[in-house]
Design a protein around this motif. Structure first.
Motif, mmCIF file in Angstrom:
data_model
loop_
_atom_site.group_PDB
_atom_site.id
_atom_site.type_symbol
_atom_site.label_atom_id
_atom_site.label_comp_id
_atom_site.label_asym_id
_atom_site.label_seq_id
_atom_site.Cartn_x
_atom_site.Cartn_y
_atom_site.Cartn_z
ATOM 1 N N TYR A 18 48.935 26.103 62.675
ATOM 2 C CA TYR A 18 47.650 26.030 63.370
ATOM 3 C C TYR A 18 46.991 27.400 63.427
ATOM 4 C CZ TYR A 18 44.158 24.684 66.846
ATOM 5 O OH TYR A 18 42.974 24.445 67.510
ATOM 6 N N LEU A 19 47.797 28.444 63.543
ATOM 7 C CA LEU A 19 47.273 29.809 63.471
ATOM 8 C C LEU A 19 46.632 30.053 62.107
ATOM 9 C CD1 LEU A 19 46.964 32.736 64.514
ATOM 10 C CD2 LEU A 19 49.291 33.164 63.675
ATOM 11 N N ASP A 20 47.328 29.647 61.049
ATOM 12 C CA ASP A 20 46.780 29.812 59.701
ATOM 13 C C ASP A 20 45.462 29.057 59.548
ATOM 14 O OD1 ASP A 20 48.937 31.355 58.990
ATOM 15 O OD2 ASP A 20 49.994 29.756 57.920
ATOM 16 N N ALA A 21 45.396 27.844 60.114
ATOM 17 C CA ALA A 21 44.180 27.038 60.007
ATOM 18 C C ALA A 21 43.013 27.719 60.701
ATOM 19 C CB ALA A 21 44.426 25.654 60.597
ATOM 20 N N ARG A 22 43.263 28.301 61.863
ATOM 21 C CA ARG A 22 42.185 28.979 62.587
ATOM 22 C C ARG A 22 41.773 30.276 61.897
ATOM 23 N NH1 ARG A 22 44.467 29.131 68.547
ATOM 24 N NH2 ARG A 22 46.412 29.328 67.367
ATOM 25 N N ILE A 23 42.724 30.971 61.326
ATOM 26 C CA ILE A 23 42.384 32.173 60.562
ATOM 27 C C ILE A 23 41.516 31.797 59.361
ATOM 28 C CG2 ILE A 23 43.325 33.984 59.082
ATOM 29 C CD1 ILE A 23 45.703 34.151 61.004
ATOM 30 N N SER A 24 41.870 30.693 58.715
ATOM 31 C CA SER A 24 41.068 30.226 57.583
ATOM 32 C C SER A 24 39.628 29.958 58.000
ATOM 33 C CB SER A 24 41.686 28.956 56.989
ATOM 34 O OG SER A 24 42.956 29.219 56.435
ATOM 35 N N LEU A 25 39.452 29.343 59.183
ATOM 36 C CA LEU A 25 38.095 29.075 59.665
ATOM 37 C C LEU A 25 37.378 30.353 60.076
ATOM 38 C CD1 LEU A 25 38.270 25.775 61.754
ATOM 39 C CD2 LEU A 25 37.111 26.186 59.582
ATOM 40 N N ALA A 26 38.113 31.306 60.615
ATOM 41 C CA ALA A 26 37.488 32.576 60.989
ATOM 42 C C ALA A 26 36.934 33.281 59.740
ATOM 43 C CB ALA A 26 38.493 33.467 61.705
ATOM 44 N N LEU A 27 37.639 33.139 58.619
ATOM 45 C CA LEU A 27 37.204 33.760 57.366
ATOM 46 C C LEU A 27 36.178 32.910 56.622
ATOM 47 C CD1 LEU A 27 40.704 34.974 56.110
ATOM 48 C CD2 LEU A 27 38.905 36.367 57.155
ATOM 49 N N ASP A 28 36.198 31.612 56.891
ATOM 50 C CA ASP A 28 35.311 30.666 56.204
ATOM 51 C C ASP A 28 34.742 29.720 57.270
ATOM 52 O OD1 ASP A 28 34.093 28.905 54.404
ATOM 53 O OD2 ASP A 28 35.978 27.855 53.929
ATOM 54 N N PRO A 29 33.831 30.211 58.120
ATOM 55 C CA PRO A 29 33.412 29.447 59.298
ATOM 56 C C PRO A 29 32.689 28.141 59.000
ATOM 57 C CG PRO A 29 32.097 31.450 59.039
ATOM 58 C CD PRO A 29 33.234 31.563 58.081
ATOM 59 N N ALA B 136 33.818 26.186 56.609
ATOM 60 C CA ALA B 136 34.833 25.397 55.906
ATOM 61 C C ALA B 136 34.329 24.970 54.539
ATOM 62 C CB ALA B 136 35.274 24.187 56.734
ATOM 63 N N ALA B 137 33.683 25.895 53.860
ATOM 64 C CA ALA B 137 33.088 25.599 52.557
ATOM 65 C C ALA B 137 34.112 25.642 51.427
ATOM 66 C CB ALA B 137 31.962 26.589 52.265
ATOM 67 N N GLN B 138 35.278 26.226 51.693
ATOM 68 C CA GLN B 138 36.302 26.344 50.663
ATOM 69 C C GLN B 138 37.340 25.235 50.821
ATOM 70 O OE1 GLN B 138 35.977 28.686 48.243
ATOM 71 N NE2 GLN B 138 34.062 29.244 49.293
ATOM 72 N N LEU B 139 37.778 24.663 49.718
ATOM 73 C CA LEU B 139 38.787 23.612 49.752
ATOM 74 C C LEU B 139 40.077 24.100 50.407
ATOM 75 C CD1 LEU B 139 39.701 20.760 48.980
ATOM 76 C CD2 LEU B 139 40.376 21.676 46.732
ATOM 77 N N GLU B 140 40.387 25.377 50.218
ATOM 78 C CA GLU B 140 41.616 25.924 50.796
ATOM 79 C C GLU B 140 41.585 25.878 52.322
ATOM 80 O OE1 GLU B 140 41.114 27.369 46.709
ATOM 81 O OE2 GLU B 140 39.797 27.354 48.471
ATOM 82 N N THR B 141 40.396 26.026 52.904
ATOM 83 C CA THR B 141 40.265 25.942 54.359
ATOM 84 C C THR B 141 40.559 24.522 54.825
ATOM 85 O OG1 THR B 141 38.580 27.676 54.319
ATOM 86 C CG2 THR B 141 38.712 26.325 56.306
ATOM 87 N N TRP B 142 40.008 23.548 54.123
ATOM 88 C CA TRP B 142 40.270 22.145 54.448
ATOM 89 C C TRP B 142 41.763 21.824 54.304
ATOM 90 C CZ3 TRP B 142 38.755 18.130 56.974
ATOM 91 C CH2 TRP B 142 39.132 16.837 56.603
ATOM 92 N N GLN B 143 42.392 22.371 53.282
ATOM 93 C CA GLN B 143 43.811 22.114 53.086
ATOM 94 C C GLN B 143 44.639 22.698 54.231
ATOM 95 O OE1 GLN B 143 45.250 23.030 49.166
ATOM 96 N NE2 GLN B 143 47.402 22.816 49.739
ATOM 97 N N ALA B 144 44.300 23.907 54.664
ATOM 98 C CA ALA B 144 45.019 24.504 55.797
ATOM 99 C C ALA B 144 44.810 23.693 57.066
ATOM 100 C CB ALA B 144 44.553 25.947 56.003
ATOM 101 N N TRP B 145 43.583 23.211 57.261
ATOM 102 C CA TRP B 145 43.256 22.440 58.457
ATOM 103 C C TRP B 145 43.998 21.105 58.458
ATOM 104 C CZ3 TRP B 145 41.189 24.073 62.773
ATOM 105 C CH2 TRP B 145 40.697 23.151 63.698
ATOM 106 N N THR B 146 43.981 20.414 57.329
ATOM 107 C CA THR B 146 44.630 19.104 57.270
ATOM 108 C C THR B 146 46.150 19.223 57.331
ATOM 109 O OG1 THR B 146 44.526 19.118 54.838
ATOM 110 C CG2 THR B 146 42.748 18.002 56.019
ATOM 111 N N THR B 147 46.706 20.284 56.776
ATOM 112 C CA THR B 147 48.154 20.471 56.880
ATOM 113 C C THR B 147 48.565 20.658 58.328
ATOM 114 O OG1 THR B 147 48.277 21.458 54.668
ATOM 115 C CG2 THR B 147 50.109 21.898 56.163
ATOM 116 N N SER B 148 47.789 21.407 59.077
ATOM 117 C CA SER B 148 48.049 21.568 60.509
ATOM 118 C C SER B 148 47.997 20.218 61.206
ATOM 119 C CB SER B 148 47.021 22.529 61.110
ATOM 120 O OG SER B 148 47.210 22.673 62.494
ATOM 121 N N MET B 149 47.006 19.395 60.872
ATOM 122 C CA MET B 149 46.894 18.062 61.456
ATOM 123 C C MET B 149 48.105 17.211 61.120
ATOM 124 S SD MET B 149 46.244 14.677 60.438
ATOM 125 C CE MET B 149 45.473 14.890 58.833
#
Length: 263
Positions: free
Chosen positions: A15-26, A28-41
């Motif tokens: 979940y930390l990784d997912a939030r960091i991904s969003l902080a860098l890509d607010p 969520a335009a990058q597929l990698e951000t979505w992948q980090a978010w969904t993995t946390s879910m």
């Protein structure tokens, strides 16, 4: 990662990784951000799938796009109210209806008993809040009573745990926004959501110490409600989501990546 015990140990990291991904890509335009978010879910949901299944049984879970067979533990201390709200709101943002409905069938009494089994205590309002969310999703009649109790018990003078500022700026705004959504009042919902986001920002920027923490990256509960409102606007023309904010990642709210890979 074979059991619910090991999943609990990595959930906070993911979940930390997912939030960091969003902080860098607010947005969520990058597929990698979505992948980090969904993995946390997926991991948050798997924790409950494993800890509510009979101990020792095998449970199939998809995590990070890979099917995994994990071993259930039965309820443990991590089968708690805090993890439940995190898993539920993440499932809403990822539009995983089967997962959020499954979570809503987890008894509140089980969350209380298991979550407090090692001495951890939660405010009483939290259990009513969860009961209200479950009642809304499963069309149970106790929605009004449970939400009323949650809002009354979260008043700073009545809560057993937590600073008044936390309750005023982070807890109540979520409940109030949900209330307006449940009432179907589009204008009031947007006003409440905007107020909630403003208070979230105020809380997390009140000091340099808070501003430096990743906790202020995304208001998970408010984001989940914004996602629900966006979806509702597509089948209920009189309901609109009008709030735009850097705290509401555009491509999560608008489910732009949904269906890109199986969840």
């Amino acid at each position: 990662m074979r059991t619910a015990n090991s999943i609990d140990s990595v959930l906070s990291s993911l979940y930390l990784d997912a939030r960091i991904s969003l902080a860098l890509d607010p947005r969520a335009a990058q597929l990698e951000t979505w992948q980090a978010w969904t993995t946390s879910m997926q991991v948050a949901h798997a924790l409950f799938a494993l800890s509510t299944a009979p101990e020792g049984t095998g449970v199939e879970c998809v995590i990070d796009r890979r099917p995994r067979r994990l071993t259930a533990t039965g309820p443990r201390y991590f089968t708690n109210a805090g993890h439940w709200t995190q898993a539920f709101f993440l499932a809403l943002t990822c539009r995983e209806e089967e997962r959020w409905k499954e979570l809503c069938r987890v008894p509140v009494d089980l969350l209380r008993e298991a979550g407090e089994s090692k001495g951890t205590r939660y405010n009483t309002y939290l259990y009513h809040w969860i009961a209200a969310l479950q009642a809304f999703i499963l069309h149970r009649p106790e929605l009004v009573d449970e939400l009323t109790a949650a809002m009354e018990l979260s008043a700073p003078g009545r809560a057993e745990i937590g600073a008044a500022e936390t309750l005023d700026k982070l807890v109540f705004p979520q409940m109030n926004t949900f209330l307006k959504f449940a009432q179907g009042d589009s204008d009031a919902f947007n006003d409440a959501l905007a107020d909630g986001l403003r208070l979230f920002r105020d809380y997390h920027t009140a000091s340099e110490e808070r501003a430096a923490k990743i906790d202020g990256a995304v208001p998970l509960g408010l984001l989940a409600l914004a996602c629900m409102a966006y979806d509702r606007s597509h089948f209920e023309p009189g309901f609109r989501l009008e709030v735009e904010s850097g705290y509401l990642p555009k491509h999560i709210v608008e489910r732009s990546w949904y269906g890109e890979f199986p969840l």
